[in-house]
Design a protein around this motif. Sequence first.
Motif: not given
Length: 225
Positions: A167-171
């Motif tokens: 998933d494209e999260t900030s982390y």
Amino acid sequence: MALRCFLMDRLVYFLLPFSQKGLLLHKAGTTLEKLARHKEVTLVWVPGQSGVPGNEKADELARLGSEGRCLGPEPYLGITRQQVTAALNDWVYSTLKEHWRLSRGCRLARDFVTGPDPARSIWILGRSRETLNQLVGILTGHCKLRRHLSLLGIEEDPTCPRCGEDDETSYHFVGQCEAFRRLRFAIFGSGTLSREELDPLGWSDVLTFIRRSGRLSEREGRVNG
């Protein structure tokens, strides 16, 4: 006839707040001027611990006073405005730090911010609105990354369009995405970053990474194409 005024050690003077020092000097000058109208006045500076009888007696009385119980209102010694301000700031930041530690919200932001930081607060207040939007968006996860857009119902798939691995999260974007490994190494000195390595990052470096990646300025159609 000469009147000699023996002054006490400078310690008493330096303990006074700035405003009281000026008042003390004004009163001393006025008193000496009045005396000088009728008598010859000689002002003598008496250094401490020099064996002058009057000064030694004053030191003895000062010691006795410090050993006894104060009969006046607290605080016994005046405190400066700077001391009050510093004490309040320390209390505010310690309270905020404890609140942040006990809070269960802001899960994404906790990857980048472990608690209040006065230096970072001063730094971020000097940035432009555009810079704040970019930085706060990444720190909170509320930006154009796929994970956030999927939660809003704008995108169906939260997976990173660049690497397709997570998933494209900030982390994921700042610390893990393989598509930005070289850029990450050039700016942070490492190809990948753990969650524990995010908080010590300089926010100016994080902004450089965001801008040079171009990810937040991309259109979804161009990324997918």
